[in-house]
Design a protein around this motif. Structure first.
Motif, PDB file in Angstrom:
ATOM      1  N   TRP A 139       0.848  -1.184   0.000  1.00 17.27           N
ATOM      2  CA  TRP A 139       0.000   0.000   0.000  1.00 17.27           C
ATOM      3  C   TRP A 139       0.887   1.238   0.000  1.00 17.27           C
ATOM      4  O   TRP A 139       1.711   1.414   0.897  1.00 17.27           O
ATOM      5  CB  TRP A 139      -0.906   0.032   1.231  1.00 17.27           C
ATOM      6  N   GLY A 196      -8.903   5.700   1.183  1.00 12.06           N
ATOM      7  CA  GLY A 196      -8.691   5.571  -0.246  1.00 12.06           C
ATOM      8  C   GLY A 196      -9.192   6.794  -0.998  1.00 12.06           C
ATOM      9  O   GLY A 196      -9.873   7.660  -0.441  1.00 12.06           O
ATOM     10  N   HIS A 197      -8.877   6.833  -2.313  1.00 12.04           N
ATOM     11  CA  HIS A 197      -9.237   7.999  -3.138  1.00 12.04           C
ATOM     12  C   HIS A 197     -10.747   8.203  -3.223  1.00 12.04           C
ATOM     13  O   HIS A 197     -11.234   9.338  -3.185  1.00 12.04           O
ATOM     14  CB  HIS A 197      -8.656   7.840  -4.546  1.00 12.04           C
ATOM     15  N   LYS A 198     -11.504   7.115  -3.346  1.00 11.90           N
ATOM     16  CA  LYS A 198     -12.953   7.253  -3.466  1.00 11.90           C
ATOM     17  C   LYS A 198     -13.561   7.840  -2.200  1.00 11.90           C
ATOM     18  O   LYS A 198     -14.493   8.646  -2.258  1.00 11.90           O
ATOM     19  CB  LYS A 198     -13.596   5.898  -3.783  1.00 11.90           C
ATOM     20  N   GLU A 233      -5.894   2.238  -7.144  1.00 13.52           N
ATOM     21  CA  GLU A 233      -7.180   1.574  -6.992  1.00 13.52           C
ATOM     22  C   GLU A 233      -7.067   0.182  -7.567  1.00 13.52           C
ATOM     23  O   GLU A 233      -6.058  -0.180  -8.161  1.00 13.52           O
ATOM     24  CB  GLU A 233      -8.285   2.362  -7.711  1.00 13.52           C
ATOM     25  N   LYS A 271      -9.071  -4.116  -7.395  1.00 11.64           N
ATOM     26  CA  LYS A 271      -9.575  -5.173  -6.533  1.00 11.64           C
ATOM     27  C   LYS A 271      -8.435  -5.785  -5.718  1.00 11.64           C
ATOM     28  O   LYS A 271      -7.342  -6.014  -6.218  1.00 11.64           O
ATOM     29  CB  LYS A 271     -10.259  -6.257  -7.366  1.00 11.64           C
ATOM     30  N   ASP A 300     -12.082  -2.773  -2.951  1.00  5.81           N
ATOM     31  CA  ASP A 300     -11.358  -1.871  -3.847  1.00  5.81           C
ATOM     32  C   ASP A 300     -10.408  -1.031  -3.007  1.00  5.81           C
ATOM     33  O   ASP A 300     -10.814  -0.421  -2.007  1.00  5.81           O
ATOM     34  CB  ASP A 300     -12.361  -0.977  -4.579  1.00  5.81           C
ATOM     35  N   LEU A 301      -9.134  -0.988  -3.386  1.00  5.09           N
ATOM     36  CA  LEU A 301      -8.130  -0.250  -2.622  1.00  5.09           C
ATOM     37  C   LEU A 301      -8.527   1.208  -2.428  1.00  5.09           C
ATOM     38  O   LEU A 301      -8.265   1.796  -1.372  1.00  5.09           O
ATOM     39  CB  LEU A 301      -6.770  -0.347  -3.327  1.00  5.09           C
ATOM     40  N   SER A 302      -9.159   1.805  -3.429  1.00  4.09           N
ATOM     41  CA  SER A 302      -9.536   3.221  -3.327  1.00  4.09           C
ATOM     42  C   SER A 302     -10.722   3.439  -2.390  1.00  4.09           C
ATOM     43  O   SER A 302     -11.097   4.569  -2.115  1.00  4.09           O
ATOM     44  CB  SER A 302      -9.879   3.771  -4.715  1.00  4.09           C
ATOM     45  N   ASP A 303     -11.305   2.328  -1.892  1.00  2.00           N
ATOM     46  CA  ASP A 303     -12.462   2.409  -1.002  1.00  2.00           C
ATOM     47  C   ASP A 303     -12.106   1.970   0.421  1.00  2.00           C
ATOM     48  O   ASP A 303     -12.995   1.770   1.248  1.00  2.00           O
ATOM     49  CB  ASP A 303     -13.581   1.522  -1.549  1.00  2.00           C
ATOM     50  N   TYR A 304     -10.802   1.849   0.698  1.00  2.00           N
ATOM     51  CA  TYR A 304     -10.353   1.338   2.003  1.00  2.00           C
ATOM     52  C   TYR A 304     -10.377   2.431   3.075  1.00  2.00           C
ATOM     53  O   TYR A 304     -10.133   3.608   2.793  1.00  2.00           O
ATOM     54  CB  TYR A 304      -8.939   0.781   1.898  1.00  2.00           C
TER      55      TYR A 304
END
Length: 407
Positions: free
Chosen positions: A134, A157-159, A191, A193, A199-203
């Motif tokens: 990461w 994450g970005h999102k 980002e 799966k 999703d990495l961008s949603d962590y």
């Protein structure tokens, strides 16, 4: 009659019956489009799975509490299978591992102002960032000192950053996780799966001690949901697994005849399984396309047989003025092959357009490889020869006298 003359005659005959030629080509066009596109999808799928597994790392190991039969046996004995932070610390000292990190994980409501969303929160130690590769895009990750202090810090994450702090700097801002305020200290880079399906961008990542003290209640304070470990680069993963088994069995006081109260899963086995599945699926897709092409070939044979009947007088005239049976055979065979090749080229163009359209959606990249095009062209030629030979041979066997008398 030389080969060039045969090809010219084939095109002349095809242009004289344009509608029939187009209808004959239609089956080949559909077949070639199917073959090329399905081969490309299968190949792209294999490449996508390989890239995802490479990104995750095939030397990753996931240790979770409970074995195949251990859980029920140990529950009957009055002991519940569990992993602890101390287990992870012991694994972190193993020479065959480059690191091990404990994890607490659960879903919570996140709130910033009037914005609320349900997300999975991970409680980890700083070593997890290295093990899972990461990277930090903004700010920084929390430190071991932050873990010892149970600091209420969060890396997102970005999102998450875009959702809660759109067009503003999220660093230093606060996110409430189940009404507990955590300060944003970093934003994850990238980002995609992950092995847990997220999703990495949603962590949402917090210190494991802060998660234990404020969010996730375990039966015992030091219990964790699972441990992530990484085998050393260049080392044998089997050695790492053996070391993990020996260490945890010793720490959990498991007797020789007793089964493990933990399970070790590795991505190498997942990768091998995924490779077999994707290879089999790619072969199945290619077979489906080939069936479509064979159906198109049968259509060519039927049309060519009709063409032989319609052109019986023409065949008789050609033979009467000196054409040999092999010339007639070659002409009709060439027509079948030309129909297949032209249909194949159109099919390749249609498949390329379909692949570009799928790629443009952004959900999956489909690339038409040169191998797929070569296979399609070669297969279409074989179909033309195979299904065109019988009508061509039948035409070459006709007698000139019978042909000239044909009405």
């Amino acid at each position: 009659m030389n080969f060039l003359q045969v090809v010219v005659e084939a095109f002349r005959s095809m242009s004289a019956n344009r509608l029939r030629t187009v209808l004959t080509m239609l089956g080949i066009i559909i077949g070639i489009t199917s073959v090329v596109l399905l081969l490309a999808v299968g190949d792209s799928m294999k490449r996508f799975i390989a890239e995802q597994l490479e990104q995750l790392g095939t030397n990753m190991l996931f240790i979770s509490p409970g074995g195949d039969r251990a859980q029920q046996q140990r529950l009957r004995a009055g002991a519940s299978p569990a992993l602890t932070i101390q287990d992870a610390a012991a694994l972190n000292e193993l020479e065959s591992l480059s690191g091990a990190a404990p994890v607490l994980q659960s879903g919570f409501n996140l709130t910033v102002g009037n914005e609320t969303a349900s997300k999975t929160v991970f409680g980890v130690t700083p070593s997890m960032f290295k093990i899972r590769n990461w990277k930090i895009d903004q700010g920084s990750a929390f430190s071991e000192a932050d873990v010892r202090a149970a600091a209420r810090m969060v890396v997102i994450g970005h999102k998450i950053a875009d959702q809660f702090f759109y067009k503003t700097d999220p660093l230093g801002k606060y996110i409430r996780i189940e009404n507990v305020a955590f300060q944003v200290v970093g934003v994850l880079y990238g980002e995609g799966k992950q092995v847990d399906g997220g999703d990495l961008s949603d962590y949402v990542v917090v210190p494991i001690s802060a998660a234990s003290a404020n969010l996730i209640r375990m039966p015992f304070p030091n219990n964790v949901h699972y441990v992530v470990a990484q085998g050393k680069s260049g080392g044998k993963l089997s050695d790492s697994i053996n070391d993990i088994n020996e260490t945890l069995r010793d720490r959990h006081h498991i007797k020789f005849e007793e089964p493990d109260d933990f399970r070790v899963d590795n991505l190498a086995s997942f990768a091998e399984t995924a490779k077999k599945i994707s290879t089999g699926l790619a072969a199945l897709l290619g077979l489906i396309g080939a069936i479509s092409l064979i159906v198109g070939g049968i259509g060519i044979m039927n049309i060519m047989l009709v063409s032989v009947t319609e052109r019986t007088r023409e065949i008789g005239i050609r033979m009467a003025i000196g054409a040999k049976p092999r010339d007639v055979l070659l002409q009709f065979l060439t027509e079948a092959v030309v129909i297949c090749l032209v249909g194949g080229l159109v099919g390749i163009l249609l498949a390329s357009a379909a692949a570009a359209a799928i790629t443009a959606t952004g959900s999956f990249e489909v690339v038409i490889t040169s191998g797929a095009i070569i296979i399609a062209c070669g297969f279409s030629s074989l179909v033309g020869v195979f299904f065109g030979f019988y009508p061509a041979r039948r035409a070459s066997k006709l007698l000139p006298v019978d042909c000239l008398r044909y009405e």
